[in-house]
Design an enzyme around this catalytic site. Sequence first.
Site, mmCIF file in Angstrom:
data_model
loop_
_atom_site.group_PDB
_atom_site.id
_atom_site.type_symbol
_atom_site.label_atom_id
_atom_site.label_comp_id
_atom_site.label_asym_id
_atom_site.label_seq_id
_atom_site.Cartn_x
_atom_site.Cartn_y
_atom_site.Cartn_z
ATOM 1 N N ASN A 161 57.001 41.458 18.847
ATOM 2 C CA ASN A 161 55.999 40.592 18.318
ATOM 3 C C ASN A 161 54.788 41.009 18.549
ATOM 4 O O ASN A 161 53.799 41.210 17.787
ATOM 5 C CB ASN A 161 56.413 39.337 18.519
ATOM 6 C CG ASN A 161 57.805 38.753 17.744
ATOM 7 O OD1 ASN A 161 58.280 39.417 16.929
ATOM 8 N ND2 ASN A 161 58.254 37.631 18.458
ATOM 9 N N GLN B 189 48.566 23.833 11.350
ATOM 10 C CA GLN B 189 49.724 24.383 11.565
ATOM 11 C C GLN B 189 50.601 24.296 10.196
ATOM 12 O O GLN B 189 50.868 23.137 10.134
ATOM 13 C CB GLN B 189 50.341 24.123 12.882
ATOM 14 C CG GLN B 189 51.572 24.880 13.218
ATOM 15 C CD GLN B 189 52.250 24.903 14.487
ATOM 16 O OE1 GLN B 189 53.521 24.759 14.466
ATOM 17 N NE2 GLN B 189 51.289 24.740 15.478
ATOM 18 N N SER C 20 57.114 29.531 11.503
ATOM 19 C CA SER C 20 58.226 30.055 10.568
ATOM 20 C C SER C 20 57.525 31.263 9.996
ATOM 21 O O SER C 20 57.949 31.696 9.099
ATOM 22 C CB SER C 20 58.846 29.292 9.598
ATOM 23 O OG SER C 20 59.454 28.231 10.176
ATOM 24 N N PRO C 21 56.882 32.197 10.778
ATOM 25 C CA PRO C 21 56.174 33.518 10.090
ATOM 26 C C PRO C 21 57.283 34.562 9.638
ATOM 27 O O PRO C 21 56.546 35.379 8.865
ATOM 28 C CB PRO C 21 55.388 33.942 11.306
ATOM 29 C CG PRO C 21 55.949 33.561 12.487
ATOM 30 C CD PRO C 21 56.605 32.187 12.281
ATOM 31 N N TYR D 167 60.708 18.894 19.792
ATOM 32 C CA TYR D 167 61.741 19.889 20.178
ATOM 33 C C TYR D 167 62.538 19.602 21.368
ATOM 34 O O TYR D 167 63.371 20.263 21.699
ATOM 35 C CB TYR D 167 60.785 21.347 20.381
ATOM 36 C CG TYR D 167 60.066 21.660 19.260
ATOM 37 C CD1 TYR D 167 60.146 21.125 18.078
ATOM 38 C CD2 TYR D 167 59.091 22.630 19.652
ATOM 39 C CE1 TYR D 167 59.214 21.767 16.972
ATOM 40 C CE2 TYR D 167 58.187 23.221 18.827
ATOM 41 C CZ TYR D 167 58.344 22.919 17.295
ATOM 42 O OH TYR D 167 57.648 23.234 16.334
#
Length: 270
Positions: A235, A155, A182-183, A43
């Site tokens: 969230n 994960q 990426s839920p 990232y």
Amino acid sequence: MPRDSLPRIGLGTYSADDREQWTENVRTALEVGYRHVDTAQVYENERYVGEGIRSSDVDREDVFLSTKTVHHDVPPESEQVPQAIDGCLERLGVDAVDLCYVHWPTGIYDHEAVLPAYDEAYEAEKIRNVGLSNFTPELLDEARQHLEAPIFAHQVEMHPLLPQEELVDYAREHDHWLVAYSPLAQGAVFDVPEIREVAEKHDASPAQISLAWLLSHDPVAVIPKASSREHATQNLAALEIDLDDEDLALIDSIDRRHRVIDPDHGPWNR
């Protein structure tokens, strides 16, 4: 570290650009109540994530911090896994992370070559828990044969359009977390009629319903991205939504399937 030490909603921090935003995003997420932050070497934002934690009012030991090392793009002839783990700690500015994942079982990845470095870092208390990411059940079986440290988490991409039943069952059988990245399927769940129907019933957003559906599966945790205080707060509110059997059955009836992260090197494509 006991399995119940993982907060079930964490902050996912991937972005394709503007990596510096994660200092403020992490600090904001901690302010509204997050205690689980997830990043990765690839990232290229670990320095900013670490700064966000240090600049917050939350003690480091109250934050469950996870990262991942990269193997897919590392030259096969190199022996850089221990250096990769140390590099994550250095960029984050910490002595240890709560969880370090093998990011992809591809490229340099070989059970016998890679996993001993994780065991060594675990024994040295540089990583408090070992995780795997994007593995298949068969690769998980092989990893368990080579790892001495227990697998704390696996994960993978998971959401109502990719329910990952087999991996949920595997996590239950072997007592580790399944952490859903990426839920929200990068927004693909927002316009699914079944999800919108449940959202209207609960006066909630489709995003919150998708997160609540994931959280109804034990032992699943979620790491949605949030780049604003409002989204971070929304969230977290998914924890308070109690889906009933009718809601769950309706969402489970969705027959559309969609995988967002699907590189050619993904082990499910081999």
